[in-house]
Structure formats: C-alpha cells, structure tokens
Design an enzyme around this catalytic site. Structure first.
Site, PDB file in Angstrom:
ATOM      1  N   LYS A 288      79.585 112.853 -32.152  1.00  0.00           N
ATOM      2  CA  LYS A 288      78.364 113.585 -32.516  1.00  0.00           C
ATOM      3  C   LYS A 288      78.480 114.285 -33.867  1.00  0.00           C
ATOM      4  CE  LYS A 288      76.327 112.854 -28.451  1.00  0.00           C
ATOM      5  NZ  LYS A 288      75.090 112.092 -28.287  1.00  0.00           N
ATOM      6  N   VAL A 387      67.997 113.571 -27.715  1.00  0.00           N
ATOM      7  CA  VAL A 387      67.656 114.942 -28.093  1.00  0.00           C
ATOM      8  C   VAL A 387      66.635 114.922 -29.231  1.00  0.00           C
ATOM      9  CG1 VAL A 387      68.579 117.047 -29.128  1.00  0.00           C
ATOM     10  CG2 VAL A 387      69.805 115.959 -27.246  1.00  0.00           C
ATOM     11  N   LYS A 389      64.336 112.801 -29.815  1.00  0.00           N
ATOM     12  CA  LYS A 389      63.005 112.477 -29.287  1.00  0.00           C
ATOM     13  C   LYS A 389      62.437 113.654 -28.496  1.00  0.00           C
ATOM     14  CE  LYS A 389      63.768 107.505 -29.203  1.00  0.00           C
ATOM     15  NZ  LYS A 389      63.756 106.247 -28.474  1.00  0.00           N
ATOM     16  N   ASP A 508      73.938  58.743 -22.398  1.00  0.00           N
ATOM     17  CA  ASP A 508      74.330  59.302 -23.691  1.00  0.00           C
ATOM     18  C   ASP A 508      75.851  59.526 -23.631  1.00  0.00           C
ATOM     19  OD1 ASP A 508      74.252  60.904 -26.121  1.00  0.00           O
ATOM     20  OD2 ASP A 508      74.488  62.617 -24.778  1.00  0.00           O
TER      21      ASP A 508
HETATM   22  P1  ADP Z   1      74.377 111.572 -24.934  1.00  0.00           P
HETATM   23  O1  ADP Z   1      73.811 110.636 -23.973  1.00  0.00           O
HETATM   24  O2  ADP Z   1      75.410 110.955 -25.816  1.00  0.00           O
HETATM   25  O3  ADP Z   1      74.879 112.813 -24.328  1.00  0.00           O
HETATM   26  P2  ADP Z   1      71.592 112.000 -25.786  1.00  0.00           P
HETATM   27  O4  ADP Z   1      71.066 112.832 -26.896  1.00  0.00           O
HETATM   28  O5  ADP Z   1      71.064 110.634 -25.730  1.00  0.00           O
HETATM   29  O6  ADP Z   1      73.190 112.021 -25.928  1.00  0.00           O
HETATM   30  O7  ADP Z   1      71.261 112.693 -24.400  1.00  0.00           O
HETATM   31  C1  ADP Z   1      71.581 113.998 -24.087  1.00  0.00           C
HETATM   32  C2  ADP Z   1      70.762 114.458 -22.911  1.00  0.00           C
HETATM   33  O8  ADP Z   1      71.379 115.599 -22.338  1.00  0.00           O
HETATM   34  C3  ADP Z   1      69.371 114.840 -23.313  1.00  0.00           C
HETATM   35  O9  ADP Z   1      68.453 114.321 -22.389  1.00  0.00           O
HETATM   36  C4  ADP Z   1      69.368 116.357 -23.280  1.00  0.00           C
HETATM   37  O10 ADP Z   1      68.158 116.926 -22.851  1.00  0.00           O
HETATM   38  C5  ADP Z   1      70.456 116.689 -22.284  1.00  0.00           C
HETATM   39  N1  ADP Z   1      71.132 117.927 -22.717  1.00  0.00           N
HETATM   40  C6  ADP Z   1      71.622 118.156 -23.920  1.00  0.00           C
HETATM   41  N2  ADP Z   1      72.145 119.388 -23.984  1.00  0.00           N
HETATM   42  C7  ADP Z   1      71.988 119.952 -22.817  1.00  0.00           C
HETATM   43  C8  ADP Z   1      72.343 121.214 -22.260  1.00  0.00           C
HETATM   44  N3  ADP Z   1      72.981 122.130 -22.953  1.00  0.00           N
HETATM   45  N4  ADP Z   1      72.044 121.436 -21.005  1.00  0.00           N
HETATM   46  C9  ADP Z   1      71.412 120.495 -20.299  1.00  0.00           C
HETATM   47  N5  ADP Z   1      71.068 119.301 -20.758  1.00  0.00           N
HETATM   48  C10 ADP Z   1      71.349 119.027 -22.001  1.00  0.00           C
END
Ligand code: ADP
Ligand code: G6P
Length: 736
Positions: A288, A387, A389, A508
């Site tokens: 990340k 995130v 989106k 063939d």
């Molecule tokens: P990855 O799948 O690599 O973790 P993504 O951005 O695709 O990255 O997905 C992260 C997901 O986790 C998102 O749906 C987001 O809402 C959720 N998320 C991120 N941070 C938190 C947090 N601190 N607490 C709860 N959910 C979270």
C-alpha cells in the site's frame, strides 16, 4: 437450478474467543467487504475459514460456532495451527502475495509452505464436495485458493466453477520465478471462467498459460482437450447505494448525535476553517506504500512550507497479517516515521499526522470519508483499491479530490481522479498542491463523472456480469460435451460402418492422427498408426484418403510405398493406390517469387519461425517462436500479405501456428465432395482438427459422420478430445 456457493479463505465475519465467549466482527479487506454485498445469506452459501485455528477453539462447543456461521449463511473450513502457519501466513502471504505484488525480494519459496498450501486447498475442495451438489454454481475467490478449481473438477467433471483473483496477476517474468508455477496455473484451469480486475492482469495470465503450458489460446479462450476456459476482466465495484445512503444519513445527523470521532473532526474544522484534511486508509501492508506516503508528505511540507499548520494527514492503518515478519517491520517503520515527522514539524496547535492503527466501525469510516477534503491513496501495487471508490461514493455534494496511484487497478476506471506515480515525490507534492487549490466547480465536474460510473458498475453488476459469463461459458462447454463421442455414439457409428456396402473415409494427418511436433518433418507415422491405416486400406469396402496440407514429397516418402490414397497441399494434388501425384486443380505457382522474400524477412525478424515450401503454396510456421511475439508477427504478416495478394486469386490460410498462402478456391471440402461423387458411398466419415478441415465438414453431405478433434467451434457433428481418442475410435471400427 442449484445454489450459488462462494468460497474464499476469509469469511465475511471473523470469530474471536474471549475467555471461552465467542464473538464475531466483520472482516476487513476488499474481498470480504465487496462480496458480502452480493451474498444473500438465506439462499447462498459462503464457505471459508473463521479466523481461529482448531486449537484456538478447543474450549468452545463446535455447534455454537456452526450455528453462528449458519446464521450468516456461512460454513467453516477448520484449519489447525500448522495449516494457518504454512498455508495462510506462509505460502499465501509470504510467497504469493509479495510475488504477485512485484515484491520479489520478499517472496519466500519454502517447500513446507507449498505442501501446506496444497493440503489446505484440498481441505477447501473437500468442504465444497461435502456442503454442495454438482449442479451448484461454485465461485472460488482469490490467491489463497488457486488449486481449488482443479481439485473440485477432479471430483466433479461437470461442475460449474468460476474463479476470481482479487490481486494483480503479475507479468510472466515475475510469475515464472515461482518453483510451482505450472501447478498453480493447472489448478486455476479447473475453472470454466477466470476473472481478473483489469485487462493487464488477464493478459499477463494468458501469456503465462501460453508460455508455461504451451496451450492454445485464441483471444481470451484457452483450449484444453475437452473444455474451453474463458478468461475475462471484471473490475469489481462497490455497494454504491450503501455508501451514498450512509453519507446522506451521516450528513443529516444533529451535531450532538454525531460520533466522538466526528465531533473531534468538527472541532478542528471550526478552529482552523481554512485547514485541509488529507485521508489515507489502507490495511497495514507494504503493497500500500504507506511509508513512502509519509516520506512524500514530509517532502510536500518542505517544498510547500506555506501549508504547514494548514494541512493534516489522517492515516488509518488496519492491522493485518501481523505474524508475517515483513508486516512487523513495516509497523515499526511507520510508527517511527510518524513519530519523527510529528516530532520535527508539530507545533502547539498543529500535529501534521494523526495516526490510527486499528479497525474502525463502518460509521467512523463514513465520518472520515465525508470529512476529508482529499483522499490520498498511493499503493505501490494494488489489485483494485475499493477505498478510492468508497470515498467518491460518499461525496454527496460532489466536493472532494481523489489522488490515486496509477498502480492501483481502480486507476483504470478512475481517470478523472489525480493519478500519480507513488515513487515520484516531486509529482506527489505538486499534485497535493493542485488538489488543495482545485476550484469547487472542477472538483464537482470530476466527481460527477466518477459517481455516475461507480453507481452504474457497482458490485451487484460486477457479480451479475461474472455469473452470466460463467453460465454462458458453461453452456458452451455443455454443448461440446453433448457432441462428444461417448461409448454409445461410438457404437452407433460402428453399426453404420459395419453395415455399409461402400465406405469413404477422410483422415487429416497433423493434429488428427499424430500430435504436433516442433519440427513438422519429425512428426512421421509410427508403427501403431501404420497398423490402423493398413486395415482400412486393405478393406475392399473402404476407400481411405489421407487428406492434408502437407507437401507431396513428405507424403510420398511416408505413404507411397504403402499405396494409400492421398490428397496433399489442401487439395492441389492427388495420388491413388501408389500412383504418381497428379494435379487436381489448375493452379499456378508463379506468384511465389513475389511472396517468398516477404516471408524471409519475417523469418529473419522472428526467431524460431521458418518457411515450408510446397509446390503450390508457401507456409510460414511459427510454432517454435515466443508465443506472444509469434502471434503479433502473424497478425502483422497477415496484414502485409492481404494487401500484397489482393489481385492474385490467392488466399491466406491461418492454420494452427502456421500461415499458408495458396491458390483461392482450392480446399479440402471441394476435393472431398468431388471424391464422394465418384461412387455410391453409404458411409462417409471425415476427421480433422483445424479450420482447413471445416471445408470438408461443411461440404460433405448430411449423412457424413464428421468429427472434430478438440473443443473448438465447428461444423462437425461430433468431437473427440485428442489424437489418442481418434486412434481409439478407428481401432473400434476395425474390431470384428
Ligand atoms: P484490500 O482489499 O487490499 O484491503 P481495498 O481498498 O480493496 O484493499 O479494500 C479495503 C476494504 O476494507 C474497504 O472496503 C474498506 O471499507 C475496508 N476498510 C478499510 N479500512 C477499514 C477500517 N479501518 N475499518 C474497517 N474497514 C476498513
Ligand atoms: C486482500 C485480499 C483478500 C484478503 C484481504 C485481507 O483484499 O485480496 O483475499 O482477505 O486482503 O487480508 P487477510 O489476510 O486479512 O484476509
């Protein structure tokens, strides 16, 4: 119609054992949060690991665990501590995760991890067999379970299996490094449909399939002996309404009803109205780019000191995979960086970085999304990044700026955001500056377009598209299977063969009677093949023709002494019962001098390719070239040739790894129907593997038994899987 079954390592909920009291929390990560929105717990089943090892739950009644999971439409795959260590913390997160995210230096290739990965994948496959039925639709998710599709296919050959990879699929140059690369690809090929977030990941995967397994790939179809596997990209969306509605509800809350976090954010906004909040949210993962982000933030504040006291970075890092050493080191690095930067730059009224290391409840996530002026997401590599989106979906007044790494899969669909290279500090600093100064009208224009797209292609659409495509692919494969020569079909053909008075058989050669060889000259007939052909040839009731694109000299060497009937060069020459070859068609070869130099220039520039010269045609073979490069050159050569031969009554045949230039109007179908007219045949059979044989299948009369080798689209009535099956069938016909 069976049920839909989702299989992933993570279930949407994670269990905790607090002194023998069971509790559950929602899982974090894109897979769980995304797929959760399309999982209907009363109808579908989600099979996965509950997050605790068997040893962790020894003191808890198993039924209690099962009941809790059942209530959420889930079923557990029990993993012991060794499994968790070797499979989850080991192969999944110390081998595949770093490798697929291009962190080659972190990837560990431990045999024991691989053994655990195989063992646990088998546990998941067994759980599927135990909990599902063959008519269910099985949807396997992500890199932890790449062997599961094939393991299920072995038990249930007719199952409908889809697979979706939530992380990048790396370039072949990276993927090839892994010792078990072939096994992984073979595991995935158990599926009917393979989905990726982006076209780039899809293209990398197809390239590895071609290079490692040498399988035939046409566009995005992979041909196995008896199935076609479709590969496609389906960019995963979010539950747009959920985020939008949550933001609307949040914005309408009275100040006193807001969360503690929101009240604190509000206080800061009131005290420094022109200050800006930058938001960074990720799991604490080296992919990340959190450490780089912190360093580039420090650089930004040095380059644009006027923003000191005015800009705050809120970093939310969710704890993740904390048993993996790289994640522990990263945690330490980030703690130190935050401490150092804050220590150096903070004033009494201003702390540049607010750092949260925890998982927050959904409502706090919404607090942050709605309160921050800029979302700053700069992964070094990210399969998708949801995130980004989610942030856009919560901006109900369309304010806000998204700064996004071009290395995230979502960058492909979010061109209206400010895209940056996470390694370019200069660009990042300038982009933050641009984001802070972006006029509201521009923010709204960009977000409007983004929102429309995200609303349309949401997670529901993603899942529906995948499922529809899976079903279509399955139907294709079922239509092949229904035309496959089963024992009963073979018996029917044999009866027709046995009772016939006069038979005509076209066979063939390459790809039908023998497999393909790197050097076509070496694909000579073996004793077993001669034995079969001899029987057909010696039967006075049968007229056998070997019908091929080969040159007449090669066939003369192989078959003339035997006296077999032969048609060569796709229908230019014929030889019967050992007589010399004669021309079947009035054809020319004066065009060859013009075409040969063009082919030679392609041979010079395409290592491994070569020219085969026949009497009335020229063939450019590229079976031994790099598969991607060969394909590219083939397209280029087709274009060049097409314009060159426009007025010459020639055509370009695109065969199996060969381009052949020949006289138009000459083809196997024309010869086959001519020969059919010569006698009153009451049994006709034609077997062939490539599209030059399709002319026969099309032009022979309806009563003919036409058979295609391999599961490609065909006009033939039946298909068999491979050359061995062809020989089996032929032998069966010869049996007394
Ligand atoms: P990855 O799948 O690599 O973790 P993504 O951005 O695709 O990255 O997905 C992260 C997901 O986790 C998102 O749906 C987001 O809402 C959720 N998320 C991120 N941070 C938190 C947090 N601190 N607490 C709860 N959910 C979270
Ligand atoms: C990524 C992966 C998921 C994984 C998630 C959280 O999104 O693609 O498969 O579930 O990260 O990681 P974890 O190791 O906690 O399951």
């Amino acid at each position: 119609m069976g049920k839909t079954v989702i299989i992933s390592n993570r279930l949407p909920l994670q269990l905790q054992n607090n002194n023998e009291t069971l509790s559950a929390t929602p899982s974090v990560g894109g897979l769980a949060t995304g797929v959760k929105s399309v999982h209907t717990k009363d109808k579908d089943l989600w099979i996965g690991w509950n997050g605790l090892s068997e040893e962790d739950t020894q003191n808890i009644d198993q039924k209690e665990i099962d009941d809790l999971l059942t209530a959420h439409g889930c079923a557990n795959v029990a993993l012991n501590q060794d499994d968790v260590e070797g499979f989850y913390f080991g192969f999944s997160n110390r081998t595949i995760w770093p490798l697929f995210h291009y962190f080659l230096e972190y990837a560990e290739f431990e045999l024991s991890f691989w053994e655990a990965y195989k063992r646990v994948n088998q546990k998941f496959a067994d759980a599927i067999i135990a909990n599902c039925a063959e008519e269910d639709t099985i949807w396997v998710h992500d890199y932890q379970l790449m062997l599961v599709p094939q393991m299920v296919r072995e038990q249930w050959p007719d199952a409908t299996i889809g697979f979706f990879l939530h992380i990048p699929f790396p370039s072949y140059e990276i993927f090839r490094v892994m010792p078990w690369r072939k096994e992984v690809i073979q595991g995935l090929l158990g599926a009917d449909l393979l989905g990726f977030h982006t076209y780039d990941y899809e293209r990398h995967f197809l390239s590895s399939v071609r290079r490692l397994l040498g399988l035939e790939v046409s566009f995005n179809d992979i041909y196995l002996d008896n199935r076609v596997i479709k590969v496609d990209s389906f960019p995963m969306g979010i539950d747009y309404d959920k985020f939008e509605q949550a933001a609307i509800a949040h914005n309408s809350l009275m100040p006193q009803n807001r969360s503690d976090l929101q009240q604190r954010l509000d206080k800061h906004k009131i005290s420094t109205p022109d200050a800006k909040f930058l938001l960074s949210i990720d799991r604490l993962d080296y992919s990340k780019g959190i450490a780089k982000r912190l360093k580039s933030f420090e650089y930004f504040l040095q380059k644009y000191p006027e923003y000191q006291q005015k800009v705050r970075l809120i970093i939310l890092a969710v704890p993740s995979r904390s048993n993996v050493p790289q994640y522990q080191l990263l945690k330490k690095e980030i703690d130190e960086l935050v401490g150092r930067i804050n220590g150096e730059l903070a004033t009494v009224n201003w702390t540049p970085i607010w750092y949260f290391y925890r998982s927050l409840p959904f409502e706090n996530l919404i607090d942050l999304y709605t309160s921050c002026d800029i979302a700053w997401l700069t992964p070094i590599r990210d399969g998708m990044n949801l995130v980004a989106k989610e942030y856009i979906a919560t901006r109900t007044d369309q304010s806000g700026v998204l700064i996004l790494s071009e290395m995230a899969g979502s960058a492909n669909e979010m061109m209206e955001s400010l895209l940056i290279n996470p390694n370019n500090f200069e660009q990042i600093a300038d982009t933050i500056h641009d984001a802070i100064s972006m006029p509201m009208a521009e923010q709204q224009a960009r977000n409007k377009t983004l929102q429309e797209r995200l609303r349309r292609y949401n997670v529901g659409k993603w899942a529906t598209d995948f499922m529809e495509s899976l079903q279509a692919q399955k139907n294709n494969n079922v239509s092949f299977s229904s035309r496959k020569i089963t024992a009963s079909v073979a018996k029917k053909i044999k009866t027709a063969y046995d009772t016939a008075q006069k038979r005509l058989v076209f066979l063939d050669y390459d790809g039908t009677l023998v497999g393909f060889h790197k050097n076509p000259k070496k694909a000579s007939p073996d004793a077993g093949l001669y034995e079969i052909l001899e029987h057909f040839h010696n039967d006075p009731k049968t007229d056998l023709y070997l019908i091929s694109g080969r040159d007449k000299q090669t066939f003369t060497n192989w078959f003339m002494p035997k006296g077999y009937n032969m048609v060569t060069e796709h229908g230019v020459w014929i030889s019967r019962a050992g007589s010399d070859f004669t021309l079947l068609e009035n054809v020319k070869n004066d065009w060859m001098d013009k075409i040969r130099p063009v082919l030679e220039s392609f041979v010079d520039r395409t290592p491994g390719s070569f020219i085969e010269e026949k009497n009335y045609s020229l063939a450019w073979h590229y079976r031994n070239t790099d598969p991607d490069f060969g394909q590219l050159r083939c397209t280029e050569l087709t274009t060049v040739l097409t314009s060159l031969i426009a007025n010459d009554n020639l055509s370009v045949l695109n065969g199996n790894k060969v381009l052949e230039i020949k006289n138009s109007g000459v083809n196997k179908g024309r010869v086959a129907s001519k020969l059919f007219m010569e006698d009153s045949y009451d049994f006709v059979m034609a077997i062939g593997d490539d599209w030059t044989d399709e002319y026969m299948f099309e032009e022979l009369p309806e009563m003919a038994t036409t058979i295609k080798v391999g599961p490609k689209k065909t006009h033939a009535k039946y298909f068999v899987e491979n050359t061995e099956k062809v020989r089996e069938l032929l032998k069966q016909l010869l049996e007394e």
